[in-house]
Write a protein that holds these residues in place. Structure first.
Motif, mmCIF file in Angstrom:
data_model
loop_
_atom_site.group_PDB
_atom_site.id
_atom_site.type_symbol
_atom_site.label_atom_id
_atom_site.label_comp_id
_atom_site.label_asym_id
_atom_site.label_seq_id
_atom_site.Cartn_x
_atom_site.Cartn_y
_atom_site.Cartn_z
ATOM 1 N N UNK A 184 62.345 -7.030 18.171
ATOM 2 C CA UNK A 184 62.401 -5.563 18.104
ATOM 3 C C UNK A 184 62.437 -4.987 19.519
ATOM 4 N N UNK A 185 61.645 -5.591 20.411
ATOM 5 C CA UNK A 185 61.607 -5.159 21.803
ATOM 6 C C UNK A 185 62.980 -5.305 22.460
ATOM 7 N N UNK A 186 63.686 -6.363 22.088
ATOM 8 C CA UNK A 186 65.006 -6.603 22.692
ATOM 9 C C UNK A 186 66.025 -5.554 22.266
ATOM 10 N N UNK A 187 65.775 -4.850 21.127
ATOM 11 C CA UNK A 187 66.698 -3.777 20.723
ATOM 12 C C UNK A 187 66.499 -2.530 21.569
ATOM 13 N N UNK A 188 65.501 -2.578 22.496
ATOM 14 C CA UNK A 188 65.288 -1.423 23.365
ATOM 15 C C UNK A 188 64.044 -0.630 23.022
ATOM 16 N N UNK A 189 63.371 -1.037 21.948
ATOM 17 C CA UNK A 189 62.157 -0.321 21.545
ATOM 18 C C UNK A 189 60.987 -0.760 22.431
ATOM 19 N N UNK A 190 60.280 0.218 22.958
ATOM 20 C CA UNK A 190 59.078 -0.074 23.734
ATOM 21 C C UNK A 190 57.989 -0.558 22.777
ATOM 22 N N UNK A 191 57.293 -1.651 23.127
ATOM 23 C CA UNK A 191 56.230 -2.161 22.255
ATOM 24 C C UNK A 191 54.914 -2.139 23.021
ATOM 25 N N UNK A 192 53.917 -1.491 22.433
ATOM 26 C CA UNK A 192 52.567 -1.521 22.994
ATOM 27 C C UNK A 192 51.679 -2.175 21.953
ATOM 28 N N UNK A 193 51.069 -3.306 22.331
ATOM 29 C CA UNK A 193 50.308 -4.061 21.341
ATOM 30 C C UNK A 193 48.890 -4.290 21.842
ATOM 31 N N UNK A 194 47.925 -3.756 21.084
ATOM 32 C CA UNK A 194 46.523 -4.020 21.389
ATOM 33 C C UNK A 194 46.142 -5.342 20.740
ATOM 34 N N UNK A 195 45.484 -6.194 21.469
ATOM 35 C CA UNK A 195 45.162 -7.510 20.893
ATOM 36 C C UNK A 195 43.954 -8.170 21.551
ATOM 37 N N UNK A 196 43.334 -9.106 20.800
ATOM 38 C CA UNK A 196 42.282 -9.975 21.334
ATOM 39 C C UNK A 196 42.787 -11.398 21.493
ATOM 40 N N UNK A 197 44.030 -11.602 21.051
ATOM 41 C CA UNK A 197 44.518 -12.969 20.889
ATOM 42 C C UNK A 197 45.033 -13.521 22.228
ATOM 43 N N UNK A 198 44.170 -14.276 22.936
ATOM 44 C CA UNK A 198 44.568 -14.684 24.298
ATOM 45 C C UNK A 198 45.655 -15.740 24.288
ATOM 46 N N UNK A 199 45.745 -16.535 23.181
ATOM 47 C CA UNK A 199 46.847 -17.512 23.089
ATOM 48 C C UNK A 199 48.177 -16.802 23.219
#
Lengths: 229, 294
Positions: A184-199
Motif C-alpha cells: 500500500x505504501x508503494x502506491x504512494x500512500x503515507x503509512x504511520x504505524x504504531x507498534x510494539x513489535x520489535x521484530x
C-alpha cells in the motif's frame, strides 16, 4: 503531508501531558513506525491526526489542512483522506467481507457502480478474492485484518494510520500484513504505524519515531526498535 | 443519499429495541390523544358558550297562581325595560316538552314528572349580562305572580369553569405524558446509538457526514412519533363513535352539548401528527447532540 509543531496534549484527568511539545514532519509516501511503551502517547498522536481530539497547544497539519482551525463540518472530508486500521479489526460481524468494505463507500455516498467495481479490486489486492461472501467470524485473525485494511484503503486515502495492526496476530501472519502495508505504501500512500513489535521494526528498517512519556526521544531513518535489545 | 441504506437502518433499529419502541409509541400515543381531547374540549366549550350565553341569561319563573293580568304586566314591563334585549315566554306545556327532550335518555325521570310540575317562565336576554341584579330588583321574588328570578349566567359560569377545568386537567396530563414520551424517546435513541456504536464509529472514521450518521436515528424517532400520532387519532375516532355519539347522543340532540363533528377531528389530526413527528425528531436530534458522540 503531516506536520506537528510543538504539540502538547493534556487530558483533564491526568497530571502528565500525553504529548509533550512534540514537533515532527512526515513526508508524502513515507513509512513511519511510531514506537514507545504503553502510555507513551502513540495513540494520542494518531487521534490528533484524525482530529478525534484537539491539541492543548501547538499546530497539527494533515494533507495541507491545519486541523486546529478546521470547523466541525469539515472533519468528515478530512477523514475521507485518511484510512484507519486497529488492533481489534473493528469489522461489522453481521455483514459479509464484501459488505464490510462496501460500507465504507456507501456511507460517504459513493455511487453503486463505483462500489461494485472497486470492492472486488481491493479484496483481490489484499488476497481475499474468494471470500467476499464470508462473515468475519468465519475468517482467521490475519484474514480479518486484511478485510480491515481493504476497508481502510478502498477509498484510496492519502494517509493510512495503523494502531498496532499486528498486536493480535502471530509472527507469520504479521509478516503477511506487513507485506500488504508495504505494498500500500508503494502506491504512494503515507503509512504511520504504531507498534510494539520489535521484530517487525528491526527487520523492515524504516523511519522510527520513538515517544517516551509523551516526549519525542528519537527520530531515526532506517531505525531499529531499541538500542541494546 | 442512499435511501435504502437509511431505511434499512431505521427498520433494524426499531426491531432491535422492540420493547422500548413499543413503550415509546404508546406513551406518545397517549400524550397526543389527550392533547387532541383537550383541543376538542376547548372547541366544544367555545361552541357551547355560543349556544348558551347568547340565548338565556335570566329566567323569571312565574308562581302557580299567576293571573292573566300579572303575566301581561310582566311581559309589558320587560318590553319597556332598557336593560332587556329580548325576551320570550315559555308556557308550562312548552317547558314540559323541552324537559322531555332534554331528558329523553332518562325515561323514568320523565314518567315521574307530571306535565304541570314545571313552571311557566319568561326567558330574558339582557343587553349587558353583568347587570342581572337590576332585573332581579325589578321583579321581587314572590310578588305580582313572580315566583323566582334566576341568573342562568351564574349557573353557566359554574358549568364552564368545570369544563375549563376538565380541559386544563386533560392538557396538564397530556403535558406530563409528553414529558415521559420525550424522555423515553431520548432513552430509546441512546440505546439505539449504543447498539449501533460499531457502525457509527466506523462511519465516523471513514468520514461519513454527521447528517448521514444521525439521520437513521432521527427518522427512527420520527417514525415512532408518527405511529403514536396515528394511534392517537384512531383513539379519538373510536372515542367519538363509541362515547360521544352513543352515550352523549341524548344531550347532543337536545342541544345541551354541541356534537363533536368529523370536521373538528379532521382539523386537529394533522396538528397531532405534526406534533408527534416534530417532537420525536427534535428529541432525537437533541439527544444525539448532547449524549452521543457521532
Amino acid at each position: 503531508m503531516i506536520e506537528l509543531q510543538h504539540v502538547t496534549k493534556l487530558y483533564p484527568a491526568s497530571s502528565r501531558p500525553a504529548l509533550d511539545d512534540v514537533s515532527t514532519e512526515i513526508d508524502k509516501g513515507e513509512f513511519v513506525f511510531l514506537i514507545g511503551s504503553s502510555g507513551s502517547g502513540k495513540s494520542t498522536f494518531l487521534r490528533l491526526l484524525l482530529k478525534e481530539d484537539d491539541p492543548t497547544r501547538g499546530t497539527v497539519i494533515v494533507n495541507g489542512k491545519t486541523l486546529n482551525t478546521m470547523s466541525k463540518w469539515q472533519v468528515p472530508k478530512l477523514r475521507r483522506t485518511i484510512g484507519c486500521v486497529f488492533q481489534d479489526f473493528r469489522l461489522l460481524n453481521n455483514r459479509t467481507v464484501g459488505q464490510n468494505v462496501a460500507f465504507a463507500l456507501e456511507v460517504i455516498n459513493k455511487p453503486q457502480r463505483t462500489i461494485k467495481r472497486v470492492v472486488p479490486e481491493v479484496l483481490e489486492m489484499v488476497g481475499l478474492e474468494g471470500k467476499t461472501n464470508r462473515l468475519p467470524n468465519e475468517l482467521s485473525g490475519g484474514e480479518q485484518q486484511r478485510v480491515a485494511i481493504a476497508r481502510a484503503f478502498v477509498n484510496r486515502p492519502l494517509v493510512l494510520l495503523a494502531d498496532e495492526p499486528t498486536g493480535n496476530l502471530d509472527p507469520e501472519t504479521s509478516e503477511g500484513i506487513m507485506l500488504l502495508l508495504e505494498r500500500i505504501n508503494r502506491t504512494g500512500t503515507t503509512v504511520v504505524m504504531a507498534t510494539h513489535d520489535y521484530h517487525i521494526v528491526d527487520s523492515m528498517r524504516r523511519r522510527v519515531i520513538e515517544l517516551s512519556e509523551g516526549a519525542l526521544t528519537r527520530d531515526q531513518s532506517r531505525g531499529v526498535y531499541g538500542v541494546g535489545r | 443519499m442512499r435511501v435504502n441504506f437509511v431505511l434499512s437502518e431505521v427498520a433494524t433499529g426499531l426491531r432491535r429495541n422492540l420493547t422500548m419502541t413499543v413503550a415509546m409509541i404508546l406513551t406518545t400515543a397517549i400524550s397526543l390523544g389527550l392533547m387532541g381531547t383537550g383541543l376538542l374540549i376547548a372547541g366544544m366549550i367555545s361552541d357551547m358558550k355560543e349556544i348558551y350565553y347568547d340565548k338565556v341569561q335570566v329566567s323569571i319563573f312565574l308562581a302557580d297562581g299567576v293571573t292573566e293580568e300579572q303575566r301581561a304586566a310582566i311581559d309589558q314591563q320587560l318590553s319597556d325595560s332598557p336593560e332587556v334585549a329580548n325576551h320570550i315566554y315559555e308556557s308550562k306545556d312548552e317547558a314540559y316538552a323541552r324537559f322531555q327532550q332534554q331528558f329523553s335518555q332518562q325515561p323514568e325521570l320523565v314518567q315521574n314528572t307530571p306535565p304541570d310540575a314545571l313552571p311557566e317562565s319568561f326567558r330574558v336576554e339582557l343587553v349587558n349580562p353583568e347587570r342581572y341584579e337590576l332585573i332581579a330588583a325589578e321583579f321581587p321574588n314572590g310578588q305580582d305572580g313572580v315566583d323566582q328570578v334566576r341568573d342562568e349566567g351564574d349557573f353557566l359560569d359554574r358549568l364552564f369553569s368545570l369544563l375549563n377545568g376538565a380541559r386544563n386537567a386533560t392538557i396538564a396530563v397530556a403535558v406530563v405524558q409528553a414529558l415521559a414520551a420525550l424522555l423515553l424517546i431520548s432513552n430509546t435513541i441512546q440505546l439505539a446509538a449504543f447498539n449501533r456504536r460499531n457502525e457509527t464509529n466506523i462511519m465516523r472514521l471513514v468520514g461519513a457526514s454527521r447528517w448521514y450518521t444521525q439521520l437513521p436515528f432521527i427518522l427512527e424517532a420520527a417514525l415512532a412519533g408518527l405511529i403514536g400520532a396515528l394511534l392517537a387519532i384512531g383513539g379519538l375516532v373510536v372515542t367519538k363513535i363509541l362515547f360521544v355519539d352513543k352515550t352523549l347522543a341524548g344531550p347532543i340532540r337536545a342541544g345541551i352539548i354541541p356534537p363533536v363533528d368529523w370536521g373538528a377531528i379532521a382539523f386537529i389530526s394533522p396538528v397531532i401528527a405534526a406534533a408527534g413527528v416534530g417532537l420525536a425528531a427534535v428529541a432525537a436530534y437533541v439527544t444525539l447532540r448532547l449524549y452521543v458522540r457521532i
